[in-house]
Write a protein that holds these residues in place. Structure first.
Motif, short mmCIF file in Angstrom:
data_model
loop_
_atom_site.label_atom_id
_atom_site.label_comp_id
_atom_site.label_asym_id
_atom_site.label_seq_id
_atom_site.Cartn_x
_atom_site.Cartn_y
_atom_site.Cartn_z
N SER A 238 3.41 -2.34 5.58
CA SER A 238 3.86 -1.06 5.69
C SER A 238 4.48 -0.25 4.29
N ASP A 239 3.54 -0.71 3.17
CA ASP A 239 3.85 -0.37 2.03
C ASP A 239 3.69 1.31 1.90
N PRO A 240 4.47 2.16 1.59
CA PRO A 240 4.43 3.61 1.49
C PRO A 240 3.88 4.10 0.17
N VAL A 241 3.84 3.02 -0.87
CA VAL A 241 3.68 3.29 -2.19
C VAL A 241 2.11 2.87 -2.76
N ALA A 242 1.91 1.86 -2.32
CA ALA A 242 0.56 0.98 -2.80
C ALA A 242 0.00 0.20 -1.67
N HIS A 243 -0.27 0.82 -0.70
CA HIS A 243 -0.92 0.24 0.35
C HIS A 243 -2.36 -0.18 0.15
N GLY A 244 -2.58 -1.33 0.63
CA GLY A 244 -3.71 -2.08 0.39
C GLY A 244 -5.06 -1.10 0.39
N ASN A 245 -4.89 -0.28 1.46
CA ASN A 245 -5.94 0.53 1.78
C ASN A 245 -6.38 1.46 0.50
N SER A 246 -5.41 1.91 -0.24
CA SER A 246 -5.48 2.81 -1.20
C SER A 246 -6.13 2.43 -2.40
N TYR A 247 -5.57 0.90 -2.69
CA TYR A 247 -5.96 0.27 -4.18
C TYR A 247 -6.63 -1.13 -3.91
N ALA A 248 -5.97 -1.93 -3.50
CA ALA A 248 -6.44 -3.12 -3.63
C ALA A 248 -7.81 -3.34 -2.85
N VAL A 249 -7.82 -2.89 -1.52
CA VAL A 249 -9.10 -3.04 -0.84
C VAL A 249 -10.50 -2.36 -1.58
N PRO A 250 -10.27 -1.21 -2.10
CA PRO A 250 -11.35 -0.62 -2.76
C PRO A 250 -11.72 -1.49 -4.14
N TRP A 251 -10.78 -2.00 -4.73
CA TRP A 251 -11.00 -2.62 -5.77
C TRP A 251 -11.51 -3.99 -5.43
N TYR A 252 -11.09 -4.80 -4.19
CA TYR A 252 -11.74 -6.11 -3.70
C TYR A 252 -13.31 -5.65 -3.62
N ASN A 253 -13.41 -4.64 -2.89
CA ASN A 253 -14.67 -4.39 -2.38
C ASN A 253 -15.75 -3.93 -3.79
N SER A 254 -15.28 -3.67 -4.61
CA SER A 254 -16.16 -3.35 -5.84
C SER A 254 -16.41 -4.46 -6.78
#
Length: 328
Positions: A238-254
């Motif tokens: 429930s992170d409104p600042v740095a949700h995984g979909n915005s940062y961590a997941v794209p980085w993970y996939n790249s």
């Protein structure tokens, strides 16, 4: 007199065959030399099991238990507040390139990997204070840092992680301080929010850092596709600042060349910080990940890959999303 000399000479000649040195025996063949060798653990990557049978007297193999006395981990021991080693703290007297630093280290003999802890925006050493003694008691020398200013951006925090790593190594190589000889040269980092973005920058830009744990990481418009070091993303559902979909997941996939772990847990942006979230589980995962990748201690792998971890992975009240590159 002439007769006596002749007699002594004759006796000497007669004894010569009896005292001549025998030729050296041929060395026995080492039947194991060059054969495949495995071990349950290695102290670090430079002394693998194969070194025990390579025929080179200048190399060696050492197990984790021989090197630093860390016993085999269990679920109960990893979920406890502290690990098996006693620890102490040391305040860095003159930080260079970052604001402040407190080192927590094992008091036992031996040398260990170094880990830098970096807080997030407006954060202090208190942000990740819960993690410092937990990591140190499992065989790490941990420097928990404060930033130059509370508003430093992720790029600056990445540089400060590198600076803190440099000073930690220098202290380990110096004399007259309590961590002299305790840092083995391997570095990792854990950070929260902008500090998590800083961890990613350190992994991308500083080859001395061999593994990282960005928690709820934040770094807009950053590209980390070149990161090839093992990375554990811990995010909050429930992170409104740095949700995984915005940062961590794209980085993970790249990051196509890295071993990766992604765990999302219940909570908001503060879930990895001191006083929030399930620290027994978070601690178990972070200790296991860094033990595997900074110490090559494969005894910690089952808590991240395979049936032992499935109780965590498949519990929706504990984990809301889990991705990995297992088996690693």
């Amino acid at each position: 007199m002439t007769a006596l000399i002749a007699l002594v000479t004759a006796i000497g000649l007669a004894l010569t065959p009896l005292t001549a040195a025998a030729p050296p025996a041929a060395a026995a063949d080492l039947l194991s030399q060059g054969k495949p060798a495995t071990s349950s653990s290695t102290e670090n990557g430079s002394i693998p099991a194969s070194a025990a049978v390579d025929g080179d007297t200048g190399t060696r193999w050492s197990s984790t238990l021989q090197g630093n006395g860390i016993p085999a981990p269990t679920t109960a021991s990893l979920e406890a507040t502290n690990g098996p080693l006693t620890t102490a703290t040391y305040t860095v007297p003159r930080p260079v390139g970052y604001g402040s630093g407190t080192v927590t280290y094992p008091t036992t003999g031996g040398s260990y990997p170094g880990v830098v802890l970096m807080p997030g925006y407006q954060g202090t050493q208190q942000n990740l204070q819960w993690l410092a003694p937990r990591l140190a008691s499992w065989g790490f020398v941990v420097i928990n840092v404060g930033t130059n200013t509370l508003t430093d951006d992720p790029a600056s925090r990445g540089r400060q992680i590198s600076a803190a790593g440099t000073q930690l190594l220098a202290l380990g190589n110096a004399t007259g301080n309590p961590i002299a000889g305790k840092v083995n040269g391997t570095l990792g980092a854990v950070g929260h929010s902008m500090g998590g973005g800083g961890v990613m920058a350190a992994l991308r830009d500083d080859p001395r850092f061999r593994a990282g744990v960005p928690t709820a990481p934040y770094y807009p418009n950053a590209n980390f596709s070149s990161v090839a070091d093992p990375t554990f993303f811990l995010t909050c559902e429930s992170d409104p600042v740095a949700h995984g979909n915005s940062y961590a997941v794209p980085w993970y996939n790249s990051m196509s060349r890295a071993e990766k772990l992604y765990i999302e847990v219940p909570g908001d942006h503060l879930c990895p910080m001191t006083g929030y979230g399930d620290k027994a589980k978070q601690g178990k995962w972070i200790v296991s990940f860094l033990s595997l990748w900074l110490r090559a201690d494969t005894r910690f792998r089952p808590f991240l890959c395979g049936p032992v971890r499935d109780g965590d992975k498949n519990n929706p009240s504990l984990v809301t999303r889990w991705m990995d590159t297992c088996p690693f």
